[in-house]
Design a protein around this motif. Structure first.
Motif, PDB file in Angstrom:
ATOM      1  N   SER A  47      75.146 103.518  -5.822  1.00  0.00           N
ATOM      2  CA  SER A  47      74.561 102.192  -5.642  1.00  0.00           C
ATOM      3  C   SER A  47      75.093 101.258  -6.728  1.00  0.00           C
ATOM      4  N   TRP A  48      75.139  99.985  -6.395  1.00  0.00           N
ATOM      5  CA  TRP A  48      75.607  98.946  -7.298  1.00  0.00           C
ATOM      6  C   TRP A  48      74.602  97.815  -7.258  1.00  0.00           C
ATOM      7  N   LYS A  49      74.236  97.307  -8.446  1.00  0.00           N
ATOM      8  CA  LYS A  49      73.324  96.167  -8.536  1.00  0.00           C
ATOM      9  C   LYS A  49      73.820  95.201  -9.599  1.00  0.00           C
ATOM     10  N   LEU A  50      73.706  93.917  -9.298  1.00  0.00           N
ATOM     11  CA  LEU A  50      73.922  92.870 -10.281  1.00  0.00           C
ATOM     12  C   LEU A  50      72.523  92.408 -10.684  1.00  0.00           C
ATOM     13  N   MET A  51      72.204  92.557 -11.964  1.00  0.00           N
ATOM     14  CA  MET A  51      70.851  92.320 -12.449  1.00  0.00           C
ATOM     15  C   MET A  51      70.733  90.982 -13.174  1.00  0.00           C
ATOM     16  N   PHE A  52      69.660  90.234 -12.848  1.00  0.00           N
ATOM     17  CA  PHE A  52      69.345  89.015 -13.583  1.00  0.00           C
ATOM     18  C   PHE A  52      68.821  89.379 -14.967  1.00  0.00           C
ATOM     19  N   THR A  53      68.803  88.414 -15.850  1.00  0.00           N
ATOM     20  CA  THR A  53      68.328  88.633 -17.212  1.00  0.00           C
ATOM     21  C   THR A  53      66.861  89.057 -17.256  1.00  0.00           C
ATOM     22  N   ASP A  54      66.066  88.669 -16.255  1.00  0.00           N
ATOM     23  CA  ASP A  54      64.646  89.032 -16.235  1.00  0.00           C
ATOM     24  C   ASP A  54      64.376  90.358 -15.519  1.00  0.00           C
ATOM     25  N   GLY A  55      65.431  91.067 -15.119  1.00  0.00           N
ATOM     26  CA  GLY A  55      65.273  92.373 -14.494  1.00  0.00           C
ATOM     27  C   GLY A  55      65.269  92.365 -12.976  1.00  0.00           C
ATOM     28  N   ARG A  56      65.258  91.175 -12.358  1.00  0.00           N
ATOM     29  CA  ARG A  56      65.335  91.114 -10.895  1.00  0.00           C
ATOM     30  C   ARG A  56      66.747  91.449 -10.431  1.00  0.00           C
ATOM     31  N   VAL A  57      66.850  91.942  -9.195  1.00  0.00           N
ATOM     32  CA  VAL A  57      68.152  92.246  -8.606  1.00  0.00           C
ATOM     33  C   VAL A  57      68.708  90.972  -7.970  1.00  0.00           C
ATOM     34  N   ALA A  58      69.885  90.560  -8.415  1.00  0.00           N
ATOM     35  CA  ALA A  58      70.542  89.379  -7.852  1.00  0.00           C
ATOM     36  C   ALA A  58      71.304  89.749  -6.585  1.00  0.00           C
ATOM     37  N   ASP A  59      72.101  90.812  -6.684  1.00  0.00           N
ATOM     38  CA  ASP A  59      72.921  91.287  -5.576  1.00  0.00           C
ATOM     39  C   ASP A  59      72.920  92.810  -5.622  1.00  0.00           C
ATOM     40  N   ALA A  60      73.173  93.434  -4.482  1.00  0.00           N
ATOM     41  CA  ALA A  60      73.172  94.893  -4.439  1.00  0.00           C
ATOM     42  C   ALA A  60      74.125  95.387  -3.367  1.00  0.00           C
ATOM     43  N   GLY A  61      74.478  96.658  -3.478  1.00  0.00           N
ATOM     44  CA  GLY A  61      75.368  97.268  -2.504  1.00  0.00           C
ATOM     45  C   GLY A  61      75.754  98.653  -2.948  1.00  0.00           C
ATOM     46  N   GLU A  62      77.025  99.000  -2.716  1.00  0.00           N
ATOM     47  CA  GLU A  62      77.503 100.310  -3.148  1.00  0.00           C
ATOM     48  C   GLU A  62      78.991 100.282  -3.412  1.00  0.00           C
ATOM     49  N   VAL A  63      79.432 101.269  -4.162  1.00  0.00           N
ATOM     50  CA  VAL A  63      80.848 101.404  -4.486  1.00  0.00           C
ATOM     51  C   VAL A  63      81.557 102.033  -3.290  1.00  0.00           C
ATOM     52  N   VAL A  64      82.557 101.337  -2.767  1.00  0.00           N
ATOM     53  CA  VAL A  64      83.342 101.814  -1.626  1.00  0.00           C
ATOM     54  C   VAL A  64      84.591 102.538  -2.118  1.00  0.00           C
ATOM     55  N   GLU A  65      85.207 101.983  -3.152  1.00  0.00           N
ATOM     56  CA  GLU A  65      86.443 102.556  -3.691  1.00  0.00           C
ATOM     57  C   GLU A  65      86.495 102.267  -5.185  1.00  0.00           C
ATOM     58  N   VAL A  66      86.936 103.237  -5.964  1.00  0.00           N
ATOM     59  CA  VAL A  66      87.087 103.030  -7.402  1.00  0.00           C
ATOM     60  C   VAL A  66      88.317 103.801  -7.879  1.00  0.00           C
ATOM     61  N   ASP A  67      89.257 103.070  -8.495  1.00  0.00           N
ATOM     62  CA  ASP A  67      90.499 103.651  -8.993  1.00  0.00           C
ATOM     63  C   ASP A  67      90.830 102.982 -10.335  1.00  0.00           C
ATOM     64  N   PRO A  68      90.141 103.401 -11.409  1.00  0.00           N
ATOM     65  CA  PRO A  68      90.354 102.753 -12.707  1.00  0.00           C
ATOM     66  C   PRO A  68      91.769 102.982 -13.226  1.00  0.00           C
ATOM     67  N   PRO A  69      92.376 102.038 -13.862  1.00  0.00           N
ATOM     68  CA  PRO A  69      91.996 100.631 -13.984  1.00  0.00           C
ATOM     69  C   PRO A  69      92.774  99.751 -13.002  1.00  0.00           C
ATOM     70  N   ARG A  70      92.815 100.146 -11.745  1.00  0.00           N
ATOM     71  CA  ARG A  70      93.634  99.433 -10.764  1.00  0.00           C
ATOM     72  C   ARG A  70      92.873  98.716  -9.655  1.00  0.00           C
ATOM     73  N   ARG A  71      91.825  99.356  -9.135  1.00  0.00           N
ATOM     74  CA  ARG A  71      91.204  98.811  -7.923  1.00  0.00           C
ATOM     75  C   ARG A  71      89.731  99.202  -7.852  1.00  0.00           C
ATOM     76  N   LEU A  72      88.920  98.223  -7.429  1.00  0.00           N
ATOM     77  CA  LEU A  72      87.498  98.434  -7.233  1.00  0.00           C
ATOM     78  C   LEU A  72      87.081  97.686  -5.979  1.00  0.00           C
ATOM     79  N   VAL A  73      86.356  98.368  -5.097  1.00  0.00           N
ATOM     80  CA  VAL A  73      85.861  97.720  -3.875  1.00  0.00           C
ATOM     81  C   VAL A  73      84.354  97.960  -3.798  1.00  0.00           C
ATOM     82  N   LEU A  74      83.607  96.877  -3.603  1.00  0.00           N
ATOM     83  CA  LEU A  74      82.157  96.941  -3.521  1.00  0.00           C
ATOM     84  C   LEU A  74      81.644  96.396  -2.193  1.00  0.00           C
TER      85      LEU A  74
END
Length: 151
Positions: A47-74
């Motif tokens: 799971s992936w979440k972008l968190m606001f400073t007050d702890g609320r979730v701004a955006d959410a989803g999941e990691v589809v692809e991860v290839d450090p340090p070349r490519r990231l898909v969410l």
């Protein structure tokens, strides 16, 4: 840019490893991304979440692809604006390519929905966030507009 896709390309004077760290670690995120941070294990299917400073979730989803340090898909959905949330999931792709003395960063954010309000929103947001990221990595200071979170 069309109403289903936003693409942003920039060159940043850094290394792919340092840029990857800036894109994926909460400590870096807070400095250039309006004080928000990403909560994620950075593994395919996590799971992936972008968190606001007050702890609320701004955006959410999941990691589809991860290839450090070349490519990231969410897989990405807005969680705090009902009109954007109802559009469903979008896809954000980050591609890091070595360039002479820099790294070419291409961010593509797309959704399978004509006339997307979400794409309109990220088209305004990504340039400020990514410009602040570039400034932080090149000068040690983020841009002023990216210090406060528009909630």
């Amino acid at each position: 840019m069309n109403d289903e896709r936003f693409v942003y390309v920039t060159y940043i004077r850094t290394t792919p490893e340092r840029l990857w760290e800036a894109l994926t670690t909460p400590e870096f995120n807070r400095k250039y991304w309006h004080g928000t941070w990403q909560d994620c294990e950075w593994k395919v299917g996590s799971s992936w979440k972008l968190m606001f400073t007050d702890g609320r979730v701004a955006d959410a989803g999941e990691v589809v692809e991860v290839d450090p340090p070349r490519r990231l898909v969410l897989k990405w959905r807005n969680e705090f604006r009902p009109e954007l949330h109802e559009e469903g999931f979008s896809r954000a792709t980050f591609v890091l390519e070595p360039a002479p003395g820099a790294v070419k960063l291409t961010v593509t954010h797309e959704i399978d929905r004509p006339h997307s309000k979400f794409i309109e929103a990220v088209s305004n947001g990504w340039p400020a966030v990514l410009s602040s990221l570039k400034s932080l990595l090149e000068t040690g200071e983020p841009l002023e507009p990216a210090r406060a979170c528009p909630q």
